[in-house]
Design a protein around this motif. Structure first.
Motif, PDB file in Angstrom:
ATOM      1  N   ILE A 303       0.845  -1.202   0.000  1.00 19.18           N
ATOM      2  CA  ILE A 303       0.000   0.000   0.000  1.00 19.18           C
ATOM      3  C   ILE A 303       0.883   1.256   0.000  1.00 19.18           C
ATOM      4  O   ILE A 303       0.652   2.192  -0.773  1.00 19.18           O
ATOM      5  CB  ILE A 303      -0.953  -0.011   1.221  1.00 19.18           C
ATOM      6  CG1 ILE A 303      -2.037  -1.072   1.019  1.00 19.18           C
ATOM      7  CG2 ILE A 303      -1.576   1.366   1.443  1.00 19.18           C
ATOM      8  CD1 ILE A 303      -2.907  -1.338   2.241  1.00 19.18           C
ATOM      9  N   ALA A 304       1.914   1.256   0.842  1.00 19.29           N
ATOM     10  CA  ALA A 304       2.788   2.434   0.925  1.00 19.29           C
ATOM     11  C   ALA A 304       3.478   2.700  -0.415  1.00 19.29           C
ATOM     12  O   ALA A 304       3.570   3.848  -0.866  1.00 19.29           O
ATOM     13  CB  ALA A 304       3.820   2.230   2.038  1.00 19.29           C
ATOM     14  N   ARG A 305       3.948   1.636  -1.067  1.00 21.36           N
ATOM     15  CA  ARG A 305       4.601   1.816  -2.378  1.00 21.36           C
ATOM     16  C   ARG A 305       3.620   2.317  -3.411  1.00 21.36           C
ATOM     17  O   ARG A 305       3.933   3.189  -4.231  1.00 21.36           O
ATOM     18  CB  ARG A 305       5.210   0.490  -2.862  1.00 21.36           C
ATOM     19  CG  ARG A 305       6.570   0.208  -2.286  1.00 21.36           C
ATOM     20  CD  ARG A 305       7.332  -0.808  -3.115  1.00 21.36           C
ATOM     21  NE  ARG A 305       7.584  -0.369  -4.492  1.00 21.36           N
ATOM     22  CZ  ARG A 305       8.401  -0.964  -5.328  1.00 21.36           C
ATOM     23  NH1 ARG A 305       9.103  -2.015  -4.923  1.00 21.36           N
ATOM     24  NH2 ARG A 305       8.559  -0.533  -6.545  1.00 21.36           N
ATOM     25  N   ALA A 306       2.407   1.773  -3.376  1.00 26.81           N
ATOM     26  CA  ALA A 306       1.390   2.199  -4.349  1.00 26.81           C
ATOM     27  C   ALA A 306       1.036   3.662  -4.123  1.00 26.81           C
ATOM     28  O   ALA A 306       0.903   4.443  -5.082  1.00 26.81           O
ATOM     29  CB  ALA A 306       0.148   1.310  -4.219  1.00 26.81           C
ATOM     30  N   GLU A 307       0.919   4.055  -2.859  1.00 25.78           N
ATOM     31  CA  GLU A 307       0.575   5.449  -2.558  1.00 25.78           C
ATOM     32  C   GLU A 307       1.686   6.391  -3.041  1.00 25.78           C
ATOM     33  O   GLU A 307       1.413   7.467  -3.579  1.00 25.78           O
ATOM     34  CB  GLU A 307       0.347   5.624  -1.058  1.00 25.78           C
ATOM     35  CG  GLU A 307      -0.971   4.996  -0.596  1.00 25.78           C
ATOM     36  CD  GLU A 307      -1.186   5.089   0.908  1.00 25.78           C
ATOM     37  OE1 GLU A 307      -2.326   4.974   1.335  1.00 25.78           O
ATOM     38  OE2 GLU A 307      -0.187   5.246   1.654  1.00 25.78           O
ATOM     39  N   ALA A 308       2.947   5.965  -2.847  1.00 22.11           N
ATOM     40  CA  ALA A 308       4.058   6.812  -3.295  1.00 22.11           C
ATOM     41  C   ALA A 308       4.001   7.002  -4.809  1.00 22.11           C
ATOM     42  O   ALA A 308       4.224   8.105  -5.321  1.00 22.11           O
ATOM     43  CB  ALA A 308       5.383   6.165  -2.876  1.00 22.11           C
ATOM     44  N   VAL A 341      -5.391  -4.225  -0.831  1.00 19.42           N
ATOM     45  CA  VAL A 341      -4.641  -3.072  -1.346  1.00 19.42           C
ATOM     46  C   VAL A 341      -5.567  -2.186  -2.177  1.00 19.42           C
ATOM     47  O   VAL A 341      -5.638  -0.964  -1.976  1.00 19.42           O
ATOM     48  CB  VAL A 341      -3.429  -3.540  -2.198  1.00 19.42           C
ATOM     49  CG1 VAL A 341      -2.772  -2.354  -2.905  1.00 19.42           C
ATOM     50  CG2 VAL A 341      -2.419  -4.290  -1.327  1.00 19.42           C
ATOM     51  N   ALA A 342      -6.303  -2.800  -3.104  1.00 20.69           N
ATOM     52  CA  ALA A 342      -7.181  -2.013  -3.991  1.00 20.69           C
ATOM     53  C   ALA A 342      -8.255  -1.290  -3.178  1.00 20.69           C
ATOM     54  O   ALA A 342      -8.575  -0.124  -3.458  1.00 20.69           O
ATOM     55  CB  ALA A 342      -7.814  -2.924  -5.046  1.00 20.69           C
ATOM     56  N   ALA A 343      -8.805  -1.965  -2.171  1.00 21.22           N
ATOM     57  CA  ALA A 343      -9.860  -1.341  -1.355  1.00 21.22           C
ATOM     58  C   ALA A 343      -9.291  -0.152  -0.580  1.00 21.22           C
ATOM     59  O   ALA A 343      -9.948   0.892  -0.460  1.00 21.22           O
ATOM     60  CB  ALA A 343     -10.460  -2.373  -0.399  1.00 21.22           C
ATOM     61  N   VAL A 409       4.484   1.886 -13.671  1.00 22.73           N
ATOM     62  CA  VAL A 409       3.994   0.557 -13.295  1.00 22.73           C
ATOM     63  C   VAL A 409       4.600   0.130 -11.969  1.00 22.73           C
ATOM     64  O   VAL A 409       5.814   0.228 -11.766  1.00 22.73           O
ATOM     65  CB  VAL A 409       4.350  -0.486 -14.392  1.00 22.73           C
ATOM     66  CG1 VAL A 409       4.052  -1.902 -13.903  1.00 22.73           C
ATOM     67  CG2 VAL A 409       3.567  -0.205 -15.671  1.00 22.73           C
ATOM     68  N   TYR A 410       3.747  -0.312 -11.069  1.00 25.64           N
ATOM     69  CA  TYR A 410       4.230  -0.983  -9.858  1.00 25.64           C
ATOM     70  C   TYR A 410       3.736  -2.427  -9.980  1.00 25.64           C
ATOM     71  O   TYR A 410       2.555  -2.711  -9.873  1.00 25.64           O
ATOM     72  CB  TYR A 410       3.678  -0.312  -8.597  1.00 25.64           C
ATOM     73  CG  TYR A 410       3.969  -1.057  -7.307  1.00 25.64           C
ATOM     74  CD1 TYR A 410       5.053  -1.934  -7.175  1.00 25.64           C
ATOM     75  CD2 TYR A 410       3.157  -0.868  -6.191  1.00 25.64           C
ATOM     76  CE1 TYR A 410       5.307  -2.606  -5.982  1.00 25.64           C
ATOM     77  CE2 TYR A 410       3.403  -1.536  -4.986  1.00 25.64           C
ATOM     78  CZ  TYR A 410       4.474  -2.407  -4.892  1.00 25.64           C
ATOM     79  OH  TYR A 410       4.721  -3.073  -3.726  1.00 25.64           O
ATOM     80  N   ASP A 411       4.686  -3.314 -10.253  1.00 24.93           N
ATOM     81  CA  ASP A 411       4.361  -4.711 -10.547  1.00 24.93           C
ATOM     82  C   ASP A 411       4.690  -5.558  -9.319  1.00 24.93           C
ATOM     83  O   ASP A 411       5.845  -5.940  -9.113  1.00 24.93           O
ATOM     84  CB  ASP A 411       5.192  -5.138 -11.772  1.00 24.93           C
ATOM     85  CG  ASP A 411       4.938  -6.572 -12.180  1.00 24.93           C
ATOM     86  OD1 ASP A 411       4.144  -7.256 -11.504  1.00 24.93           O
ATOM     87  OD2 ASP A 411       5.549  -7.006 -13.186  1.00 24.93           O
ATOM     88  N   THR A 412       3.691  -5.855  -8.497  1.00 26.56           N
ATOM     89  CA  THR A 412       3.959  -6.591  -7.247  1.00 26.56           C
ATOM     90  C   THR A 412       4.217  -8.077  -7.489  1.00 26.56           C
ATOM     91  O   THR A 412       4.578  -8.799  -6.570  1.00 26.56           O
ATOM     92  CB  THR A 412       2.771  -6.479  -6.256  1.00 26.56           C
ATOM     93  OG1 THR A 412       1.660  -7.233  -6.760  1.00 26.56           O
ATOM     94  CG2 THR A 412       2.367  -5.034  -6.025  1.00 26.56           C
ATOM     95  N   ARG A 413       3.970  -8.538  -8.727  1.00 26.51           N
ATOM     96  CA  ARG A 413       4.066  -9.978  -9.013  1.00 26.51           C
ATOM     97  C   ARG A 413       5.187 -10.345  -9.972  1.00 26.51           C
ATOM     98  O   ARG A 413       5.332 -11.505 -10.351  1.00 26.51           O
ATOM     99  CB  ARG A 413       2.746 -10.470  -9.618  1.00 26.51           C
ATOM    100  CG  ARG A 413       1.558 -10.336  -8.687  1.00 26.51           C
ATOM    101  CD  ARG A 413       1.531 -11.470  -7.691  1.00 26.51           C
ATOM    102  NE  ARG A 413       0.321 -11.458  -6.882  1.00 26.51           N
ATOM    103  CZ  ARG A 413       0.016 -12.401  -5.996  1.00 26.51           C
ATOM    104  NH1 ARG A 413       0.812 -13.420  -5.818  1.00 26.51           N
ATOM    105  NH2 ARG A 413      -1.071 -12.317  -5.275  1.00 26.51           N
TER     106      ARG A 413
END
Ligand code: SAJ
Length: 433
Positions: A303-308, A341-343, A409-413
């Motif tokens: 979540i923190a990485r996505a927010e950044a 994360v999406a929620a 792109v933030y690719d968590t997978r």
């Protein structure tokens, strides 16, 4: 031995394990009654339909129901074999809740007769099958229950954990080896004869306690190994190194086989079962407990990485979250880190967030009131300058580089190893680490 066509099997719990198991047994020609507490599930199965998504399950269920080999009810009937496949969740304090198992055993007790075999398949804390035997001996003092009588018992009681992978359930139900633990060796042999009717894999017998611990061990092993990968991903973020490349390179060593990091560990098994070992032996399980904590904490890091990433975008720029399921190519959102994360992003950024999830037609209720929309992949590629990959669905993998090269792109997978890394986003993300 009872012939296939005469054998009566009762499967208690028509969920992700119980329904496929009931259908596979029914395919052998046995007469199977599936019991579920939900009338809607019973009605769906009796109409030849399924209430869960699983590869090829719909065709199998409609066939065995049409041939009269599988029917469902909320009420138990006498049978030769009882298979208990009900949920074993944990309580708020991570203590296992075997209430559904004991309830199912109580239901079985009402119709149990000499010669019957009772098999528990639910993932259970060590000692649960013994508890089932004790309960049956209390409820049916007229029957000689193994472990609670001298000499040959009237009924057999065994534990045989399911080990199937969602998405491959029908294949693995047949091909996987099975561990069959009896309350006594005779119980194990009785259960073995049943599994040999439909299992192609090896069937190995042991004690009920060993079989219960084996199942918990398998899922704890995987959780610990995923935690190692997730921890590596945190280290790599801090160092500004591509964790996927490091894992690919390290795995070229003949004795190294690192699993894949992700946004966290989801589903109702790996994220739950290790706690059954921890709660049974808290002093002896610092590693297993820590692995659980590392995997749970990965959600907050994601979540923190996505927010950044989002905060570094131009004001109001739309963002696509790819996937909600707990893992690739299934429609199961239970305990899904992707959904969490999406929620979270939906609550914080509202209508800027778009969700792409090919395995659903409607967004789960957690998105209600957030303004978030479910859109298809092509629309997301068209509209969103930023994408957060949360699930490695096969369809996402197929997006060619030229359609995403200019995006953040933030690719968590690790789905898109060829994705260029953006200096600015990288810098923002390092600040989070
Ligand atoms: N995951 C990672 N990285 C990986 C592998 C998995 O992050 O390298 C994540 C997945 O994305 C998912 C979670 O772990 O969120 C669990 O997925 P999974 O594929 O590891 O396992 P499940 O929960 O679908 O099924 C597991 C299986 N157990 C093992 O592989 C030891 C299955 O065989 C069991 O039958 C099932 O639990 C169960 O019912 O207990």
């Amino acid at each position: 031995m009872v012939s296939e066509s005469e054998l009566k099997v009762c499967v208690l719990g028509l969920g992700y394990i119980g329904l496929p198991t009931a259908a596979v047994i029914a395919r052998t020609g046995a007469h199977v009654l599936g019991i579920d507490v939900h009338q809607s599930v019973v009605d769906t199965v009796n109409s030849g339909k399924v209430h869960i998504e699983e590869v090829d399950l719909d065709g199998l269920v409609s066939g065995v129901v049409a041939r009269g080999h599988l029917r469902a009810s909320t009420l138990i009937e006498p049978a030769d074999i009882f298979v208990i496949a009900v949920p074993t969740p944990f309580k708020d304090d991570h203590q296992p809740n075997i209430g559904y198992v004991l309830q199912a055993a109580t239901t079985v007790a009402a119709v149990l007769k000499a010669g019957d075999v009772v098999i528990l398949e639910s993932t259970s804390p060590v000692g649960t099958t013994e508890q089932v035997a004790k309960l049956l001996s209390q409820l049916r003092p007229d029957l000689r229950v193994p472990g609670h009588c001298a000499g040959t018992a009237d009924v057999a009681i065994a534990y045989c954990p399911e080990r199937v992978l969602p998405g491959r359930i029908l294949v693995e139900l047949i091909d996987n080896d099975r561990v069959i633990g009896g309350i006594t060796p005779r119980c194990a042999r009785k259960a073995l004869a049943f599994y040999r009717r439909f299992v192609r894999g090896a069937c190995v017998t042991t004690t009920a306690n060993a079989a219960e611990m084996t199942k918990l061990t398998e899922n704890a092993f995987r959780d610990v190994n995923i935690a190692f990968a997730n921890e590596l991903s945190l280290v790599a973020d801090r160092m500004g190194v591509d964790v996927w490349e490091v894992i690919r390179l390290a795995n070229r060593h003949p004795r190294v086989n690192i699993l894949s990091p992700g946004p966290g560990v989801g589903g109702h098994c790996i994220a739950v079962d290790p706690w059954f070992l921890v709660s049974a032996a808290p002093e002896e399980t610092p590693l297993i407990r820590t692995a659980r904590e590392v995997n749970d904490a990965k959600v907050a890091h994601t979540i923190a990485r996505a927010e950044a990433l989002i905060d570094a975008l131009p004001q109001g720029a739309p963002v696509a979250c790819l996937g909600l399921a707990f893992k690739a190519n299934i429609d199961d959102f239970r305990e899904s880190p992707a959904l969490a994360v999406a929620a979270h992003l939906a609550r914080r950024y509202g209508e800027r967030i778009h969700v792409v999830e090919p395995f659903t037609r409607i967004l789960p209720a957690v998105f209600d009131g957030t303004g978030v929309r479910l859109i298809d992949l092509d629309d997301a590629i068209e509209a969103c300058p930023a994408m957060i990959v949360l699930v490695d669905h096969e369809i996402f993998r197929s997006v060619p580089l030229d359609e995403r090269a200019g995006k953040q792109v933030y690719d968590t997978r690790g789905l898109w190893p060829d994705q260029p890394r953006h200096a600015r986003a990288e810098e923002e993300l390092r600040l989070v680490g």
